[in-house]
Design a protein around this motif. Structure first.
Motif, PDB file in Angstrom:
ATOM      1  N   LEU A  17      27.094  46.187  36.002  1.00 12.20           N
ATOM      2  CA  LEU A  17      28.238  46.885  35.412  1.00 12.20           C
ATOM      3  C   LEU A  17      27.665  48.166  34.821  1.00 12.20           C
ATOM      4  CD1 LEU A  17      29.975  44.010  33.395  1.00 12.20           C
ATOM      5  CD2 LEU A  17      30.668  44.896  35.625  1.00 12.20           C
ATOM      6  N   ASP A  18      28.087  49.300  35.346  1.00  8.06           N
ATOM      7  CA  ASP A  18      27.624  50.591  34.824  1.00  8.06           C
ATOM      8  C   ASP A  18      26.096  50.658  34.706  1.00  8.06           C
ATOM      9  OD1 ASP A  18      27.998  53.187  33.996  1.00  8.06           O
ATOM     10  OD2 ASP A  18      28.329  52.658  31.899  1.00  8.06           O
ATOM     11  N   ASP A  63      38.901  43.425  35.235  1.00  5.89           N
ATOM     12  CA  ASP A  63      37.889  44.479  35.348  1.00  5.89           C
ATOM     13  C   ASP A  63      36.916  44.291  34.181  1.00  5.89           C
ATOM     14  OD1 ASP A  63      36.399  46.873  35.304  1.00  5.89           O
ATOM     15  OD2 ASP A  63      38.064  47.994  36.185  1.00  5.89           O
ATOM     16  N   ARG A  65      34.277  45.842  33.364  1.00  8.66           N
ATOM     17  CA  ARG A  65      33.892  47.079  32.678  1.00  8.66           C
ATOM     18  C   ARG A  65      34.926  47.440  31.608  1.00  8.66           C
ATOM     19  NH1 ARG A  65      30.818  51.217  36.550  1.00  8.66           N
ATOM     20  NH2 ARG A  65      31.674  52.631  35.012  1.00  8.66           N
ATOM     21  N   THR A  73      36.262  50.283  36.724  1.00 11.18           N
ATOM     22  CA  THR A  73      35.420  50.078  37.900  1.00 11.18           C
ATOM     23  C   THR A  73      35.959  50.902  39.065  1.00 11.18           C
ATOM     24  OG1 THR A  73      34.863  47.827  37.217  1.00 11.18           O
ATOM     25  CG2 THR A  73      34.538  48.361  39.539  1.00 11.18           C
ATOM     26  N   THR A  79      31.263  47.051  45.489  1.00  9.32           N
ATOM     27  CA  THR A  79      32.139  46.399  44.517  1.00  9.32           C
ATOM     28  C   THR A  79      32.511  44.997  44.996  1.00  9.32           C
ATOM     29  OG1 THR A  79      33.041  48.566  43.930  1.00  9.32           O
ATOM     30  CG2 THR A  79      34.266  46.642  43.171  1.00  9.32           C
ATOM     31  N   ASP A 100      30.469  45.910  39.683  1.00  5.13           N
ATOM     32  CA  ASP A 100      30.013  47.030  40.516  1.00  5.13           C
ATOM     33  C   ASP A 100      29.268  46.530  41.745  1.00  5.13           C
ATOM     34  OD1 ASP A 100      31.092  48.726  38.632  1.00  5.13           O
ATOM     35  OD2 ASP A 100      29.185  49.196  37.690  1.00  5.13           O
TER      36      ASP A 100
END
Length: 163
Positions: A17-18, A63, A65, A73, A79, A100
């Motif tokens: 994630l990120d 989601d 994120r 996202t 993904t 992600d």
């Protein structure tokens, strides 16, 4: 040391994630799906992106994120939607967790897991089961059962039933 990590080897699914590496107990994961179109459901929180059809069943997609206060996202070739079983107050709910990318399943010995840090993470520390390490990279091990409140899961269940 947490009693949950006492004696057995634990398996975790890692995902990003990120650009940060996260993991969750593989026992909570039902399957990993490629990204598919998500049908938006009106009047739901932003982090609840909508529902997808999984073998004839409407499964709400969250989601991760947005849930953790990050940016939404963006859909890429990497993904994924991780289908997980969440238990809150003794009630099981199936939902999709948008990530992600999914990395790998790996094993951690109980002594390789350290307590969650008090500072320095973007997400609430009560969501974190502990910290692991894979080579030189730290892994934030999530407790998927503590990420969603009973109220949030009630919304998810409503979406699941009306979709």
């Amino acid at each position: 040391m947490n009693e949950k990590f006492s004696t057995t080897l634990n398996q975790y699914l890692t995902f990003t994630l990120d650009k940060e590496l996260y993991a969750m107990d593989i026992a909570k994961v039902r399957e990993v799906l490629e990204y598919t179109d998500i049908t938006r459901v009106p009047r739901t929180p932003d982090f609840l992106r909508g529902v997808i059809n999984v073998r004839g069943r409407a499964v709400p997609v969250v989601d991760m994120r947005l849930k953790f206060g990050m940016t939404r996202t963006e859909e890429t070739v990497n993904t994924c939607i991780i289908i997980v079983e969440v238990d809150v107050d003794g009630e099981n709910t199936i939902l999709g967790a948008l990530a992600d990318s999914v990395q790998e399943v790996f094993d951690l010995e109980p002594d390789q897991i350290e307590p969650a840090p008090r500072l320095g993470t973007r997400i609430k520390t009560e969501f974190i089961e502990g910290m692991g390490k894979n080579g030189e990279q730290f892994i934030i091990i999530l407790n998927i059962d503590k990420i969603f409140s009973a109220e949030e899961l009630a919304i998810v269940k409503d979406v699941e039933e009306t979709a």
